[in-house]
Design a protein around this motif. Structure first.
Motif, PDB file in Angstrom:
ATOM      1  N   MET A  79       0.852  -1.201   0.000  1.00 10.22           N
ATOM      2  CA  MET A  79       0.000   0.000   0.000  1.00 10.22           C
ATOM      3  C   MET A  79       0.878   1.239   0.000  1.00 10.22           C
ATOM      4  SD  MET A  79      -2.974   1.106   2.747  1.00 10.22           S
ATOM      5  CE  MET A  79      -3.935  -0.343   2.371  1.00 10.22           C
ATOM      6  N   THR A  80       0.516   2.231  -0.816  1.00 11.62           N
ATOM      7  CA  THR A  80       1.298   3.460  -0.842  1.00 11.62           C
ATOM      8  C   THR A  80       0.878   4.374   0.296  1.00 11.62           C
ATOM      9  OG1 THR A  80      -0.288   4.495  -2.341  1.00 11.62           O
ATOM     10  CG2 THR A  80       1.564   3.355  -3.331  1.00 11.62           C
ATOM     11  N   ASP A  81       1.743   5.307   0.611  1.00  9.89           N
ATOM     12  CA  ASP A  81       1.463   6.282   1.656  1.00  9.89           C
ATOM     13  C   ASP A  81       0.300   7.159   1.223  1.00  9.89           C
ATOM     14  OD1 ASP A  81       1.567   8.399   3.531  1.00  9.89           O
ATOM     15  OD2 ASP A  81       3.698   8.036   3.840  1.00  9.89           O
ATOM     16  N   SER A  82      -0.707   7.325   2.081  1.00 11.70           N
ATOM     17  CA  SER A  82      -1.864   8.158   1.739  1.00 11.70           C
ATOM     18  C   SER A  82      -1.670   9.617   2.111  1.00 11.70           C
ATOM     19  CB  SER A  82      -3.130   7.624   2.418  1.00 11.70           C
ATOM     20  OG  SER A  82      -2.976   7.627   3.823  1.00 11.70           O
ATOM     21  N   ASN A  83      -0.487   9.984   2.570  1.00 12.17           N
ATOM     22  CA  ASN A  83      -0.175  11.377   2.872  1.00 12.17           C
ATOM     23  C   ASN A  83       0.022  12.138   1.569  1.00 12.17           C
ATOM     24  OD1 ASN A  83       0.952  13.825   3.569  1.00 12.17           O
ATOM     25  ND2 ASN A  83       2.421  12.959   5.033  1.00 12.17           N
ATOM     26  N   PRO A  84      -0.816  13.169   1.270  1.00 13.43           N
ATOM     27  CA  PRO A  84      -0.696  13.878  -0.004  1.00 13.43           C
ATOM     28  C   PRO A  84       0.658  14.540  -0.231  1.00 13.43           C
ATOM     29  CG  PRO A  84      -2.763  14.414   1.093  1.00 13.43           C
ATOM     30  CD  PRO A  84      -1.936  13.651   2.075  1.00 13.43           C
ATOM     31  N   SER A  85       1.454  14.766   0.836  1.00 15.67           N
ATOM     32  CA  SER A  85       2.746  15.430   0.657  1.00 15.67           C
ATOM     33  C   SER A  85       3.814  14.472   0.126  1.00 15.67           C
ATOM     34  CB  SER A  85       3.216  16.047   1.977  1.00 15.67           C
ATOM     35  OG  SER A  85       3.485  15.030   2.920  1.00 15.67           O
ATOM     36  N   VAL A  86       3.565  13.161   0.169  1.00 14.07           N
ATOM     37  CA  VAL A  86       4.505  12.178  -0.370  1.00 14.07           C
ATOM     38  C   VAL A  86       4.369  12.158  -1.884  1.00 14.07           C
ATOM     39  CG1 VAL A  86       5.033   9.703  -0.444  1.00 14.07           C
ATOM     40  CG2 VAL A  86       4.444  10.803   1.728  1.00 14.07           C
ATOM     41  N   ASP A  87       5.497  12.072  -2.615  1.00  9.93           N
ATOM     42  CA  ASP A  87       5.406  11.979  -4.076  1.00  9.93           C
ATOM     43  C   ASP A  87       4.737  10.660  -4.423  1.00  9.93           C
ATOM     44  OD1 ASP A  87       6.762  13.210  -6.790  1.00  9.93           O
ATOM     45  OD2 ASP A  87       6.469  11.047  -6.856  1.00  9.93           O
ATOM     46  N   LEU A  88       3.535  10.741  -4.956  1.00 13.03           N
ATOM     47  CA  LEU A  88       2.719   9.550  -5.132  1.00 13.03           C
ATOM     48  C   LEU A  88       3.270   8.617  -6.202  1.00 13.03           C
ATOM     49  CD1 LEU A  88       0.318   7.862  -4.443  1.00 13.03           C
ATOM     50  CD2 LEU A  88      -1.128   9.391  -5.788  1.00 13.03           C
ATOM     51  N   VAL A  89       3.844   9.158  -7.269  1.00 18.73           N
ATOM     52  CA  VAL A  89       4.399   8.288  -8.313  1.00 18.73           C
ATOM     53  C   VAL A  89       5.590   7.509  -7.777  1.00 18.73           C
ATOM     54  CG1 VAL A  89       5.574   8.255 -10.549  1.00 18.73           C
ATOM     55  CG2 VAL A  89       3.511   9.652 -10.234  1.00 18.73           C
ATOM     56  N   ASP A  90       6.527   8.191  -7.119  1.00 15.53           N
ATOM     57  CA  ASP A  90       7.677   7.497  -6.536  1.00 15.53           C
ATOM     58  C   ASP A  90       7.219   6.394  -5.583  1.00 15.53           C
ATOM     59  OD1 ASP A  90       9.534   9.024  -7.890  1.00 15.53           O
ATOM     60  OD2 ASP A  90      10.174  10.186  -6.139  1.00 15.53           O
ATOM     61  N   ALA A  91       6.210   6.697  -4.763  1.00 11.82           N
ATOM     62  CA  ALA A  91       5.737   5.725  -3.783  1.00 11.82           C
ATOM     63  C   ALA A  91       5.022   4.553  -4.444  1.00 11.82           C
ATOM     64  CB  ALA A  91       4.806   6.403  -2.786  1.00 11.82           C
ATOM     65  N   SER A  92       4.371   4.799  -5.574  1.00  6.30           N
ATOM     66  CA  SER A  92       3.561   3.763  -6.209  1.00  6.30           C
ATOM     67  C   SER A  92       4.367   2.806  -7.057  1.00  6.30           C
ATOM     68  CB  SER A  92       2.468   4.421  -7.069  1.00  6.30           C
ATOM     69  OG  SER A  92       1.593   5.189  -6.276  1.00  6.30           O
ATOM     70  N   VAL A  93       5.545   3.225  -7.556  1.00  8.02           N
ATOM     71  CA  VAL A  93       6.296   2.322  -8.441  1.00  8.02           C
ATOM     72  C   VAL A  93       6.777   1.069  -7.700  1.00  8.02           C
ATOM     73  CG1 VAL A  93       8.265   2.155  -9.987  1.00  8.02           C
ATOM     74  CG2 VAL A  93       6.821   4.202 -10.040  1.00  8.02           C
ATOM     75  N   PRO A  94       7.475   1.114  -6.567  1.00  7.11           N
ATOM     76  CA  PRO A  94       8.070   2.268  -5.886  1.00  7.11           C
ATOM     77  C   PRO A  94       9.491   2.523  -6.388  1.00  7.11           C
ATOM     78  CG  PRO A  94       8.302   0.310  -4.522  1.00  7.11           C
ATOM     79  CD  PRO A  94       7.609  -0.138  -5.788  1.00  7.11           C
ATOM     80  N   LEU A  95       9.924   3.794  -6.217  1.00  5.11           N
ATOM     81  CA  LEU A  95      11.280   4.190  -6.586  1.00  5.11           C
ATOM     82  C   LEU A  95      12.007   4.657  -5.336  1.00  5.11           C
ATOM     83  CD1 LEU A  95      10.714   6.263  -9.866  1.00  5.11           C
ATOM     84  CD2 LEU A  95      11.464   3.884  -9.660  1.00  5.11           C
ATOM     85  N   ALA A  96      13.058   3.965  -4.989  1.00  2.38           N
ATOM     86  CA  ALA A  96      13.861   4.363  -3.835  1.00  2.38           C
ATOM     87  C   ALA A  96      14.801   5.488  -4.233  1.00  2.38           C
ATOM     88  CB  ALA A  96      14.663   3.179  -3.320  1.00  2.38           C
ATOM     89  N   ALA A  97      14.934   6.479  -3.377  1.00  2.27           N
ATOM     90  CA  ALA A  97      15.895   7.550  -3.623  1.00  2.27           C
ATOM     91  C   ALA A  97      17.285   6.956  -3.791  1.00  2.27           C
ATOM     92  CB  ALA A  97      15.878   8.540  -2.462  1.00  2.27           C
ATOM     93  N   GLY A  98      17.983   7.389  -4.833  1.00  2.00           N
ATOM     94  CA  GLY A  98      19.308   6.872  -5.112  1.00  2.00           C
ATOM     95  C   GLY A  98      19.323   5.757  -6.132  1.00  2.00           C
ATOM     96  N   SER A  99      18.151   5.183  -6.453  1.00  4.43           N
ATOM     97  CA  SER A  99      18.101   4.153  -7.489  1.00  4.43           C
ATOM     98  C   SER A  99      18.272   4.798  -8.859  1.00  4.43           C
ATOM     99  CB  SER A  99      16.780   3.393  -7.432  1.00  4.43           C
ATOM    100  OG  SER A  99      15.703   4.230  -7.837  1.00  4.43           O
ATOM    101  N   ALA A 100      18.667   3.986  -9.841  1.00  2.00           N
ATOM    102  CA  ALA A 100      18.913   4.527 -11.184  1.00  2.00           C
ATOM    103  C   ALA A 100      17.646   5.105 -11.801  1.00  2.00           C
ATOM    104  CB  ALA A 100      19.485   3.423 -12.078  1.00  2.00           C
ATOM    105  N   THR A 101      16.527   4.431 -11.622  1.00  2.00           N
ATOM    106  CA  THR A 101      15.285   4.918 -12.234  1.00  2.00           C
ATOM    107  C   THR A 101      14.779   6.163 -11.523  1.00  2.00           C
ATOM    108  OG1 THR A 101      14.767   2.639 -12.836  1.00  2.00           O
ATOM    109  CG2 THR A 101      12.992   4.237 -13.009  1.00  2.00           C
ATOM    110  N   HIS A 102      14.944   6.227 -10.197  1.00  2.00           N
ATOM    111  CA  HIS A 102      14.606   7.456  -9.467  1.00  2.00           C
ATOM    112  C   HIS A 102      15.438   8.619 -10.001  1.00  2.00           C
ATOM    113  CE1 HIS A 102      14.806  10.372  -6.120  1.00  2.00           C
ATOM    114  NE2 HIS A 102      13.596   9.926  -5.792  1.00  2.00           N
ATOM    115  N   ALA A 103      16.731   8.358 -10.227  1.00  2.00           N
ATOM    116  CA  ALA A 103      17.617   9.427 -10.699  1.00  2.00           C
ATOM    117  C   ALA A 103      17.199   9.918 -12.076  1.00  2.00           C
ATOM    118  CB  ALA A 103      19.060   8.927 -10.727  1.00  2.00           C
ATOM    119  N   VAL A 104      16.884   9.001 -12.994  1.00  2.00           N
ATOM    120  CA  VAL A 104      16.513   9.441 -14.333  1.00  2.00           C
ATOM    121  C   VAL A 104      15.156  10.135 -14.314  1.00  2.00           C
ATOM    122  CG1 VAL A 104      15.351   7.337 -15.231  1.00  2.00           C
ATOM    123  CG2 VAL A 104      16.627   8.812 -16.784  1.00  2.00           C
ATOM    124  N   ARG A 105      14.229   9.647 -13.495  1.00  2.00           N
ATOM    125  CA  ARG A 105      12.936  10.336 -13.409  1.00  2.00           C
ATOM    126  C   ARG A 105      13.118  11.768 -12.919  1.00  2.00           C
ATOM    127  NH1 ARG A 105       8.129  10.838  -9.294  1.00  2.00           N
ATOM    128  NH2 ARG A 105       6.656  11.757 -10.770  1.00  2.00           N
TER     129      ARG A 105
END
Length: 387
Positions: free
Chosen positions: A1-27
């Motif tokens: 389940m993704t974080d339901s807090n609207p301040s969280v980047d919803l796309v990053d949370a839904s993929v999910p993309l970890a900060a520092g990962s290659a796909t997070h960096a390119v996004r």
């Protein structure tokens, strides 16, 4: 389940993309797209939005995510709904997946969800008759605009998440050698009008079209300073465009949406401008949006100084493309448009084999997704006008 807090980047949370990962960096190289995508989400789901109640908007988003097979987004929107409990019996039935036809005790919600289902599954069927059922159910014009933007945005959001998930699975940036394949049918330029002269094939055209809204648009003499500012920042001709004069009835949503669009289509580097226009034309052809297909066919011709691949797209998108790279872009666009739930790393292998970098693939995914949004607005709020 993704974080339901609207301040969280919803796309990053839904993929999910970890900060520092290659796909997070390119996004996050496309940081304007990231920020305005999140900004659009926050604008559409803010409690104070003039228009439909928040619970209604969340029910629509949840229904779209469920229908599109996006488990992460469905979980997110359902969590936000659960936080609003208790729901009315009709709202609870909708949250549990009941068909709109089963919600006769709430005719407004029934009309809203029926319209959302049409635009999600068969956007070309969201015609004037379908649209005008919303005012008949009690929605004001600003409420209809908010609903149309929300439906189109979630269609975009679903495809961004699906595309990024596939890109994360694809991995590094090294391209494999292009595989041998049968060439696409070639349309000889001698059999086509020269670039700059209109193509007319299967009801699609590259000629300049107008567009007329089916709902009342903003009277500029009554515009607020915010509406004027948003119009002027959205498009040079926005003050004379039915499209913008209708969407600006929800100015913050339009501002975020215009930022997303411009950041996707005009960002420097990455996929060429002409190839972004090609992907946009393909999506528009698949969705049946004659107006968008005409605009982006023209732009491709202006940038590439040829129209052969556009003729192929208008004739039969499944086999369109004059090179392996074009064919790979076209097929990615078709796959993500038609079946985001089935989109995965397999659908990216051809673009990788054709030599696209991760940033170019991201730009392709974004171009496809933004036209899931654009087509649904153009198809469902008005119609093309021929000169």
């Amino acid at each position: 389940m993704t974080d339901s807090n609207p301040s969280v980047d919803l796309v990053d949370a839904s993929v999910p993309l970890a900060a520092g990962s290659a796909t997070h960096a390119v996004r996050h190289q496309r940081h304007k797209v990231v920020a305005a995508t999140q900004g659009s989400y926050e604008a559409l789901f803010e409690t104070e939005l003039s228009g439909s109640p928040l619970v209604e908007r969340l029910l629509v988003a949840d229904a779209i995510a469920r229908s599109a097979g996006s488990d992460a987004l469905h979980a997110h929107y359902r969590a936000r709904l659960d936080a609003l409990a208790p729901l009315s019996p009709a709202q609870q039935a909708a949250a549990d997946g009941a068909a709109p036809e089963a919600l006769g005790q709430d005719p407004r919600l029934q009309a809203v969800l029926r319209f959302a289902r049409t635009l999600t599954d068969h956007p070309v069927e969201g015609d004037r008759e379908a649209l005008l059922k919303l005012p008949a159910a009690g929605l004001s014009t600003p409420e209809v605009v908010a609903l149309a933007q929300l439906i189109a945005f979630v269609a975009y959001q679903v495809r961004v998440v699906a595309g990024l998930r596939a890109l994360a699975e694809l991995g590094g940036d090294s391209a494999a050698p292009a595989a041998d394949e049968d060439p696409a049918p070639f349309v000889h330029p001698a059999n086509l009008p020269p670039p700059g002269e209109p193509l007319r094939i299967n009801g699609y055209t590259s000629e300049t079209l107008g567009w007329k809204a089916w709902l009342p648009t903003l009277d500029l003499t009554q515009a607020s300073p915010e509406q004027v500012r948003v119009l002027d920042s959205s498009h040079p001709k926005a003050r004379s465009s039915d499209y913008y004069l209708l969407l600006v009835l929800q100015p913050r949503i339009l501002q975020e949406r215009a930022t997303v669009f411009n950041a996707i289509m005009y960002a420097p580097g990455g996929l060429s401008r002409a190839e972004r226009e090609l992907a946009s034309a393909v999506v528009s052809r698949v969705n049946g949006c004659v107006y968008c297909a005409s605009v982006h066919a023209q732009r491709f011709e202006q940038l590439a100084r040829r129209n052969d691949v556009i003729a192929q797209v208008f004739e039969e998108p499944e086999t369109a493309g004059t090179t392996a790279r074009e064919r790979a872009i076209v097929r990615l666009a078709i796959a993500l448009t038609r079946d985001p739930a089935g989109f995965g790393v397999t659908q990216l292998q051809a673009v990788r084999a054709a030599g696209l970098t991760n940033l170019e693939i991201l730009d392709t995914l974004h171009a496809v997704a933004i036209f899931a949004w654009a087509n649904r607005l153009m198809l469902n709020l008005g119609q093309p006008v021929y000169s």
